[in-house]
Write a protein that holds these residues in place. Structure first.
Motif, PDB file in Angstrom:
ATOM      1  N   GLY A 102      -1.917   6.682   8.631  1.00 50.08           N
ATOM      2  CA  GLY A 102      -2.114   8.095   8.935  1.00 50.08           C
ATOM      3  C   GLY A 102      -2.969   8.833   7.928  1.00 50.08           C
ATOM      4  N   HIS A 103      -3.476   8.139   6.916  1.00 48.53           N
ATOM      5  CA  HIS A 103      -4.329   8.754   5.897  1.00 48.53           C
ATOM      6  C   HIS A 103      -5.789   8.373   6.135  1.00 48.53           C
ATOM      7  CE1 HIS A 103      -0.334   8.835   4.024  1.00 48.53           C
ATOM      8  NE2 HIS A 103      -0.770   9.856   3.315  1.00 48.53           N
ATOM      9  N   ASP A 104      -6.681   9.275   5.759  1.00 45.61           N
ATOM     10  CA  ASP A 104      -8.108   8.996   5.879  1.00 45.61           C
ATOM     11  C   ASP A 104      -8.652   8.208   4.692  1.00 45.61           C
ATOM     12  OD1 ASP A 104      -8.410  10.746   8.244  1.00 45.61           O
ATOM     13  OD2 ASP A 104      -7.972  12.343   6.804  1.00 45.61           O
ATOM     14  N   ALA A 105      -7.985   8.344   3.545  1.00 45.09           N
ATOM     15  CA  ALA A 105      -8.469   7.712   2.314  1.00 45.09           C
ATOM     16  C   ALA A 105      -7.282   7.351   1.439  1.00 45.09           C
ATOM     17  CB  ALA A 105      -9.420   8.647   1.562  1.00 45.09           C
ATOM     18  N   VAL A 106      -7.517   6.410   0.530  1.00 45.02           N
ATOM     19  CA  VAL A 106      -6.534   6.096  -0.506  1.00 45.02           C
ATOM     20  C   VAL A 106      -7.193   6.269  -1.863  1.00 45.02           C
ATOM     21  CG1 VAL A 106      -5.166   4.515   0.921  1.00 45.02           C
ATOM     22  CG2 VAL A 106      -7.080   3.620  -0.425  1.00 45.02           C
ATOM     23  N   CYS A 107      -6.408   6.746  -2.815  1.00 44.51           N
ATOM     24  CA  CYS A 107      -6.871   6.892  -4.196  1.00 44.51           C
ATOM     25  C   CYS A 107      -6.042   5.950  -5.042  1.00 44.51           C
ATOM     26  CB  CYS A 107      -6.711   8.337  -4.655  1.00 44.51           C
ATOM     27  SG  CYS A 107      -7.263   8.650  -6.351  1.00 44.51           S
ATOM     28  N   VAL A 108      -6.696   5.027  -5.753  1.00 45.55           N
ATOM     29  CA  VAL A 108      -5.981   3.950  -6.438  1.00 45.55           C
ATOM     30  C   VAL A 108      -6.412   3.858  -7.892  1.00 45.55           C
ATOM     31  CG1 VAL A 108      -5.692   2.651  -4.302  1.00 45.55           C
ATOM     32  CG2 VAL A 108      -7.703   2.246  -5.733  1.00 45.55           C
ATOM     33  N   PHE A 109      -5.641   3.051  -8.647  1.00 48.05           N
ATOM     34  CA  PHE A 109      -5.901   2.894 -10.076  1.00 48.05           C
ATOM     35  C   PHE A 109      -6.033   1.411 -10.416  1.00 48.05           C
ATOM     36  CE2 PHE A 109      -4.543   3.867 -14.640  1.00 48.05           C
ATOM     37  CZ  PHE A 109      -5.770   4.432 -14.958  1.00 48.05           C
ATOM     38  N   VAL A 168      -5.196  -6.627   2.164  1.00 50.07           N
ATOM     39  CA  VAL A 168      -4.813  -5.213   2.029  1.00 50.07           C
ATOM     40  C   VAL A 168      -5.872  -4.309   2.645  1.00 50.07           C
ATOM     41  CG1 VAL A 168      -4.450  -3.342   0.357  1.00 50.07           C
ATOM     42  CG2 VAL A 168      -3.362  -5.571   0.002  1.00 50.07           C
ATOM     43  N   LEU A 169      -7.141  -4.631   2.430  1.00 53.11           N
ATOM     44  CA  LEU A 169      -8.219  -3.824   3.016  1.00 53.11           C
ATOM     45  C   LEU A 169      -8.200  -3.888   4.541  1.00 53.11           C
ATOM     46  CD1 LEU A 169     -11.040  -4.700   0.490  1.00 53.11           C
ATOM     47  CD2 LEU A 169     -10.084  -2.422   0.875  1.00 53.11           C
ATOM     48  N   GLU A 170      -7.901  -5.043   5.080  1.00 52.88           N
ATOM     49  CA  GLU A 170      -7.806  -5.165   6.546  1.00 52.88           C
ATOM     50  C   GLU A 170      -6.670  -4.307   7.075  1.00 52.88           C
ATOM     51  OE1 GLU A 170      -7.407  -9.324   7.179  1.00 52.88           O
ATOM     52  OE2 GLU A 170      -9.537  -9.756   6.788  1.00 52.88           O
ATOM     53  N   ALA A 171      -5.566  -4.280   6.361  1.00 53.45           N
ATOM     54  CA  ALA A 171      -4.439  -3.437   6.773  1.00 53.45           C
ATOM     55  C   ALA A 171      -4.797  -1.959   6.662  1.00 53.45           C
ATOM     56  CB  ALA A 171      -3.212  -3.759   5.922  1.00 53.45           C
ATOM     57  N   LEU A 172      -5.505  -1.594   5.584  1.00 52.25           N
ATOM     58  CA  LEU A 172      -5.934  -0.199   5.427  1.00 52.25           C
ATOM     59  C   LEU A 172      -6.850   0.226   6.566  1.00 52.25           C
ATOM     60  CD1 LEU A 172      -6.679  -0.042   1.582  1.00 52.25           C
ATOM     61  CD2 LEU A 172      -4.783   1.060   2.788  1.00 52.25           C
ATOM     62  N   ALA A 173      -7.807  -0.643   6.892  1.00 54.36           N
ATOM     63  CA  ALA A 173      -8.730  -0.332   7.985  1.00 54.36           C
ATOM     64  C   ALA A 173      -7.983  -0.181   9.306  1.00 54.36           C
ATOM     65  CB  ALA A 173      -9.800  -1.407   8.082  1.00 54.36           C
ATOM     66  N   ALA A 174      -6.984  -1.027   9.518  1.00 57.19           N
ATOM     67  CA  ALA A 174      -6.187  -0.942  10.747  1.00 57.19           C
ATOM     68  C   ALA A 174      -5.398   0.357  10.807  1.00 57.19           C
ATOM     69  CB  ALA A 174      -5.240  -2.137  10.832  1.00 57.19           C
ATOM     70  N   HIS A 175      -5.043   0.901   9.635  1.00 56.97           N
ATOM     71  CA  HIS A 175      -4.312   2.165   9.565  1.00 56.97           C
ATOM     72  C   HIS A 175      -5.241   3.378   9.644  1.00 56.97           C
ATOM     73  CE1 HIS A 175      -0.584   0.188   9.000  1.00 56.97           C
ATOM     74  NE2 HIS A 175      -0.749  -0.152   7.730  1.00 56.97           N
ATOM     75  N   GLY A 176      -6.548   3.134   9.739  1.00 54.03           N
ATOM     76  CA  GLY A 176      -7.493   4.236   9.858  1.00 54.03           C
ATOM     77  C   GLY A 176      -8.097   4.710   8.557  1.00 54.03           C
ATOM     78  N   VAL A 177      -7.821   4.010   7.468  1.00 52.95           N
ATOM     79  CA  VAL A 177      -8.390   4.395   6.170  1.00 52.95           C
ATOM     80  C   VAL A 177      -9.853   3.985   6.128  1.00 52.95           C
ATOM     81  CG1 VAL A 177      -8.289   3.986   3.682  1.00 52.95           C
ATOM     82  CG2 VAL A 177      -6.169   4.226   4.999  1.00 52.95           C
TER      83      VAL A 177
END
Length: 207
Positions: free
Chosen positions: A44-51, A60-69
């Motif tokens: 449900g997020h457009d972006a992630v901010c990470v450290f 993880v990137l594939e999962a993020l893309a599937a979530h709409g990030v």
């Protein structure tokens, strides 16, 4: 933009909230770091901010893309913890901090040098116990001494300048390229032989 901010501390929230004033991004803070076990939080997020300790491999990137990030924002300069090829393949944009404040790191380096040279940490511990004895706490002047600086990027160059111009040290610094900012006025370039033990293709900066 709705942003999921992972691996957050209280100071992250304070500074990010201040930077977000007037921009109206929606920031959702998560204490856990981002990896395969926590990636669902980004839904449900457009972006992630990470450290630096977040893990953004292909899975993880594939999962993020599937979530709409669609954007990964690194709040650090390094990017070794992200699979850039996978991000490009998935159409996920990656942005990062171009550099930390070189002045802040250089000043902290000088502070640590002074603490060790003048035994400030030991003196602080003694004073807390009402012990004001000077035995073992006598330091040395930096002025007139030779200081070595390995690596003269933005931070190393500032450390070298501070030692030379601020403390009057003779500075020997290893560098992989000639830097005019170091050769004037703090020091002059010289050949590698004799300036630094066992140099390879580097040059050294001396007084």
């Amino acid at each position: 933009m709705h942003v999921a901010v992972f691996a957050t501390k209280t100071y992250d929230r304070r500074f990010l909230d201040a930077a977000n004033r007037g921009l109206d991004h929606r920031l959702t803070y998560f204490e856990p770091r981002l990896d395969a076990s926590t990636v669902a939080l980004a839904e449900g997020h457009d972006a992630v901010c990470v450290f630096v300790n977040d893990r953004l491999d292909a899975a993880v990137l594939e999962a993020l893309a599937a979530h709409g990030v669609r954007i990964v924002a690194l709040r650090c300069a390094g990017y070794n913890n992200i699979d850039l090829r996978a991000a490009e393949r998935l159409g996920v944009d990656v942005v990062r901090v171009p550099a930390y404040s070189p002045e802040a790191v250089a000043e902290f380096t000088i502070g640590l040098l002074l603490a060790v040279d003048r035994n400030i940490h030991r003196a602080w511990a003694r004073v807390r116990e009402n012990n004001f004895a000077l035995e073992g706490l006598i330091g040395r002047n930096l002025s007139g001494r030779t200081a070595g600086v390995i690596g003269t990027g933005r931070i190393g160059a500032l450390v070298a300048k501070t030692l030379r111009l601020g403390f009057g040290c003779d500075v020997l610094a290893q560098t992989w390229w000639r830097m005019r900012s170091l050769s004037q006025p703090a020091s002059a370039m010289c050949g590698a032989t004799g300036c630094w033990p066992k140099p390879t293709s580097s040059r050294c900066i001396a007084r």
